[in-house]
Design an enzyme around this catalytic site. Structure first.
Site, PDB file in Angstrom:
ATOM      1  N   GLY B  44     -10.549  56.779  48.744  1.00  0.00           N
ATOM      2  CA  GLY B  44      -9.935  55.588  49.330  1.00  0.00           C
ATOM      3  C   GLY B  44     -10.081  54.436  48.346  1.00  0.00           C
ATOM      4  O   GLY B  44     -10.346  54.640  47.160  1.00  0.00           O
ATOM      5  N   GLY B  47     -13.583  54.481  46.596  1.00  0.00           N
ATOM      6  CA  GLY B  47     -13.803  55.637  45.720  1.00  0.00           C
ATOM      7  C   GLY B  47     -12.843  55.662  44.542  1.00  0.00           C
ATOM      8  O   GLY B  47     -13.251  55.883  43.393  1.00  0.00           O
ATOM      9  N   ARG B 332     -12.269  39.797  67.366  1.00  0.00           N
ATOM     10  CA  ARG B 332     -12.037  41.136  67.900  1.00  0.00           C
ATOM     11  C   ARG B 332     -13.058  41.565  68.938  1.00  0.00           C
ATOM     12  O   ARG B 332     -12.698  42.125  69.976  1.00  0.00           O
ATOM     13  CB  ARG B 332     -12.047  42.147  66.746  1.00  0.00           C
ATOM     14  CG  ARG B 332     -10.847  41.989  65.848  1.00  0.00           C
ATOM     15  CD  ARG B 332     -10.878  42.956  64.687  1.00  0.00           C
ATOM     16  NE  ARG B 332      -9.684  42.772  63.866  1.00  0.00           N
ATOM     17  CZ  ARG B 332      -9.449  43.409  62.723  1.00  0.00           C
ATOM     18  NH1 ARG B 332     -10.328  44.279  62.268  1.00  0.00           N
ATOM     19  NH2 ARG B 332      -8.350  43.196  62.052  1.00  0.00           N
ATOM     20  N   HIS B 403     -12.785  51.558  65.885  1.00  0.00           N
ATOM     21  CA  HIS B 403     -12.051  51.209  64.677  1.00  0.00           C
ATOM     22  C   HIS B 403     -12.909  51.250  63.406  1.00  0.00           C
ATOM     23  O   HIS B 403     -12.712  52.104  62.560  1.00  0.00           O
ATOM     24  CB  HIS B 403     -11.447  49.818  64.888  1.00  0.00           C
ATOM     25  CG  HIS B 403     -10.575  49.331  63.792  1.00  0.00           C
ATOM     26  ND1 HIS B 403      -9.526  50.056  63.314  1.00  0.00           N
ATOM     27  CD2 HIS B 403     -10.594  48.177  63.072  1.00  0.00           C
ATOM     28  CE1 HIS B 403      -8.919  49.366  62.336  1.00  0.00           C
ATOM     29  NE2 HIS B 403      -9.564  48.237  62.170  1.00  0.00           N
ATOM     30  N   LEU B 443     -10.538  45.836  53.419  1.00  0.00           N
ATOM     31  CA  LEU B 443      -9.913  46.198  52.147  1.00  0.00           C
ATOM     32  C   LEU B 443     -10.653  45.490  51.021  1.00  0.00           C
ATOM     33  O   LEU B 443     -10.889  46.048  49.956  1.00  0.00           O
ATOM     34  CB  LEU B 443      -8.437  45.783  52.132  1.00  0.00           C
ATOM     35  CG  LEU B 443      -7.513  46.525  53.092  1.00  0.00           C
ATOM     36  CD1 LEU B 443      -6.096  45.971  53.012  1.00  0.00           C
ATOM     37  CD2 LEU B 443      -7.494  48.009  52.785  1.00  0.00           C
TER      38      LEU B 443
END
Lengths: 247, 640
Positions: B44, B47, B332, B403, B443
């Protein structure tokens, strides 16, 4: 609803495959297509049979790992929809559905519906990037990219690498896949410096592998879950000719 | 015995720590780098960026992923954006403000020095991504565009339409493939790490299974980097990909690596609700929808009327009512809890009464359908593909879903676990988000860890490994690990029980959702622990895995992952039970303020738990890393 399935079973790439018939009596219209296959696999496992191997991961249409031929159409009947986002409400009670792997010489079957698409990685490895090491980058806003250029590059970059274009093409050409990357990077100022080398290297790699030639039937775009345009192929050809003229 | 924890935070003022570290860290000269082999598990954002960056420097990389291509990793699914401190909007952003927002968003349960470094390195990432050709949103002038995201008051989020994760990942993947072409990276796709190999207490390799052939392989290296993502899939129904799992980090944990704050899972408020018992995953709908959508439930229980027949005065816009200043954009954790409260009170909507409405009627009236289509068109069409419902005509039905894992392997400032030579980066570690992650920081963390931190901290470790011989895969430690892995795989196949791994997974997921999800209580957690123990016992004798070990076998892959979940699930409950406070996503019913918000206890719980494997899943050892706040004073979060 009741669904009859004819599913491709194949032990490995060295054995012959065949279509096996199954019937599911309790398919819910709200199920996704892959959940329908999950329910078949649960049934098979309980009966002591080998479940059907198929590729999938994110199940939200973005990773590109899923993909089968459904009644002869890559990713099934809905336009711009990957297999994982197709739901059983697209079928009728009593339907017979043919499920087969993506078939192409460059995509050998691993087992059942799973195929080896590593050729796509090989094409990217040949040049599908801008050669910049970590740390070399200049300040981001020193490279201006107009709104239109950026949006157009995005349209090309949206490819999920599923291989439906190749499975659909009668020549198993990887032109749409390859051209989407070539175009994305050629549309951006930071990608133009090595566009000639990139294009020639990627096109050569595509030909070295077992992909066929593009004969402009445009079937690839029709089945593309991301609606990648065949105009990318035109741009690839332009970049290729430009590179060859220069050399 | 509790161990002392050393986070190895560098000396100096907060803003100088990373510079000081880099100034003093050990280096490996270019001609020595080719003598050193590294294993990176996971492709991802963390990595792929680490593997590519380290290969560019000259190290030899072996890169592993279980998917058929590195580009499939689940970073691909992130929609909204990536945060970075550029202050392009001139709206008051700074590294300190970004650090503070992240620390506060995490309810003051993360390490100051790591969180500050995340903000400090964020700007470089945007430079790198643009240079790679990531097509970010742009103004007509050609400059980069920003949007705002939950929990902050500046616009620092960069985005590529609704597919930011995909585009960033393709940038990192392409950098990885470039190094593969140059021979510096060897790719092992369709390979799953099944054990970590230690020699003399140091990480020296892994045991991996070739998923196409079933063959077990040994791979040696001078260091091992785990970038294997989060484990929210343990809840079965989640926004994660089907293959996401905890196996790599859990097996490292069983070899001695500490697991930190395992119970802190972010439950995302806007995913699609479960529609039936066959369901395999819950699709996330971007948080950005809450900018224009209004969330409500009917005031009456068991309401039968369709939404447009319910008059305004019989609707409860509960977020706007409870949190007037943030309204539908409350963070959230808070939004998810509020939804659960309504659903539990019998006001849920939809056939299974498990959802709330997200309604665009007012926004469409105010701005027109075209504007809403331009802003969210791709999300509306995705919604229609999945549900068959046109959200321009009737409200969406949404529901909370598991999530993101804030917890993960414990790492020090170098992102090294307590096992020398074993590093954990991205969502696989626990480091930056505290008890609740802010939107668009995930991210960012994956990229910063991979592009900008691991290349420095790895060298600091590797400088002492140049003289050390590369480990031999014939070493008894490899032999033993391979034998253990084979024994476990054979045990799965040989049971020939009655329940598939997926059926067990659904059961353990349900237990966690009910008792270790949005809200937790002492009683519920104790019940859950007993239930998990029973289920784990059953898993030893009643598991059904068709097929063979030495063959492609998806059921067998799943059996291993679920086996690890069975142990991790209990640790999550033990962790939640131990923490007698509420913080961020961890909400203990016994510890709430008068108006029902999370009540922290800084006196007793200002620490990260770092659990140690004892040999028995039911009795882990608790180590504590105290959290010291030198630059920020923790306060009670308020979004009223």
């Amino acid at each position: 609803m009741v669904i009859h399935l004819k599913i491709w079973r194949q032990k490995n790439q060295h054995t012959k495959g065949y279509l096996e018939s199954y019937t599911l009596n309790e398919v819910d219209a709200e199920m996704s297509f892959l959940e329908m296959l999950d329910s078949l696999n649960l049934k098979l496992a309980k009966q002591g049979e080998r479940p059907v191997e198929f590729d999938h991961d994110c199940r939200e249409g973005i990773c590109g790992q899923c993909g089968v031929m459904i009644n002869g159409i890559a990713h099934g009947p809905l336009k711009n929809t990957s297999t994982c986002q197709l739901h059983m409400r697209s079928f009728k009670d009593g339907d017979t559905i043919y499920v087969e792997p993506f078939k192409a010489k460059a995509f050998p079957v691993i087992r059942d519906l799973k195929v080896d698409r590593s050729g796509l990685d090989e094409i990217i490895a040949a040049g599908g990037y801008i050669s910049v090491n970590t740390g070399q980058a200049p300040e981001a806003n020193s490279i201006l990219v107009s709104h239109e250029e950026s949006e157009s590059a995005f349209d090309s970059a949206a490819c999920i690498g599923c291989g439906a274009c190749i499975a659909t093409c009668k020549n198993a050409s990887a032109a749409l896949f390859t051209s989407a990357k070539i175009s994305q990077l050629a549309k951006l100022p930071q990608g133009q410096k090595e566009s000639s080398k990139r294009t020639v290297d990627m096109v050569n790699r595509m030909e070295e592998l077992d992909f066929g030639h593009c004969t402009n039937t445009e079937a690839c775009q029709v089945e593309c879950p991301q609606d990648i345009s065949v105009l990318n192929i035109a741009q690839m050809n332009y970049e290729y000719n430009k590179a060859k003229l220069k050399s | 015995m509790e161990k002392e924890i050393h986070a190895n935070i560098p000396e100096g003022d907060l803003k100088d720590k990373w510079s000081n570290y880099k100034a003093k860290a050990k280096l490996v000269s270019p001609n020595n780098r080719k003598k050193l082999d590294l294993i990176v598990v996971g492709t991802g954002l963390a990595g792929a960026s680490a593997a590519a960056s380290l290969a560019e420097m000259g190290y030899n990389i072996k890169s592993f992923c279980f998917q058929d291509s590195p580009r499939r990793a689940h970073s691909v699914a992130a929609q909204g954006g990536v945060n970075a401190m550029k202050n392009y909007q001139n709206d008051g952003d700074s590294v300190f403000r970004m650090f503070y927002d992240t620390l506060k968003g995490g309810d003051f349960r993360s390490r100051e020095a790591n969180t500050y470094r995340l903000a400090e390195c964020s700007a470089s990432l945007i430079d790198q991504a643009v240079a790679q050709g990531v097509p970010f949103g742009r103004e007509y002038s050609g400059y980069l565009r920003n949007r705002s995201f939950g929990g902050v008051q500046v616009s620092r989020t960069f985005y590529s339409r609704g597919q930011t994760g995909q585009q960033l990942l393709l940038g990192a993947y392409q950098a990885l493939m470039r190094q593969k072409e140059q021979g510096k990276v060897k790719l092992y796709t369709r390979h799953e790490m099944l054990d970590l190999v230690l020699i003399d207490g140091k990480a020296k390799g892994i045991i991996a299974r070739n998923l196409d052939t079933g063959k077990i392989e040994r791979h040696a290296a001078h260091a091992v980097i785990l970038a294997t993502g989060g484990f929210g899939k343990i809840y079965y129904l989640s926004t994660l990909a089907m293959g996401c799992n905890a196996s790599a980090i859990w097996r490292a944990h069983k070899k001695g690596a500490f697991m930190a704050n395992p119970s802190w899972t972010q439950i995302h408020p806007t995913s699609l609700p479960q529609s039936g018992p066959y369901q395999s995953k819950l699709t996330l709908m971007s948080e950005s929808l809450r900018n224009d959508g209004r969330i409500w439930v009917p005031k009456a229980k068991d309401e039968k009327r369709p939404p447009h027949d319910i008059p305004e005065n019989e609707r409860d816009y509960y977020l706007e009512r409870k949190y007037p200043s943030f309204g539908n954009l409350a963070p959230r954790d808070i939004s998810s809890r509020a939804a659960k409260e309504q659903i539990d009170a019998g006001k849920g909507v939809g056939p299974l009464k498990n959802a709330v409405y997200l309604d665009f009627e007012h926004a469409i009236k105010e701005y027109g359908k075209d504007v809403i289509a331009e802003r969210y068109g791709n999300l509306f069409s995705m919604y229609e593909k999945i549900t068959g419902i046109n959200a321009y005509k009737e409200p969406m039905k949404i529901s909370p879903s598991a999530h993101f894992s804030m917890g993960g392997l414990w790492v020090d400032y170098d992102l090294m676990t307590n096992i020398p030579g074993l590093f954990a980066i991205g969502e696989a570690n626990f480091s930056d988000h505290g008890a609740n992650r802010l939107g668009a920081n995930s991210l960012l963390q994956a990229c910063v860890d991979g592009y900008y931190i691991a290349p420095y901290t790895l060298q600091n470790y590797l400088a002492d490994q140049i003289q050390v011989e590369k480990p031999d895969i014939k070493h008894s430690a490899f032999e033993q690990a391979e034998a253990d892995v084979k024994e476990q795989l054979n045990h799965f196949i040989q049971q020939k029980g009655n329940k598939t791994a997926e059926e067990f997974h659904r059961e353990v997921g349900k237990i966690l959702y009910d008792k270790c999800g949005l809200s937790r209580s002492e009683e519920g957690l104790k019940t859950a622990i007993a239930q998990i123990q029973n289920l784990r016992e059953e898993y030893k004798t009643n598991l059904l895995v068709p097929g063979d070990v030495e063959d492609i076998n998806s059921e067998l892959e799943r059996a291993g992952r679920v086996s690890d979940y069975m142990e991790l699930a209990e640790l999550m409950c033990i962790d939640a039970l131990n923490r007698n406070e509420s913080c961020g996503a961890h909400y203990r019913e016994e510890f709430q303020t008068e108006d029902g918000e999370a009540k922290r206890n800084d006196k007793d719980f200002a620490y990260s738990s770092a659990w140690e494997w004892s040999g028995d899943a039911s009795s882990p050892i608790l180590n504590k890393e105290p959290l010291k706040f030198e630059y920020v004073q923790p306060t009670q979060r308020s979004y009223k």
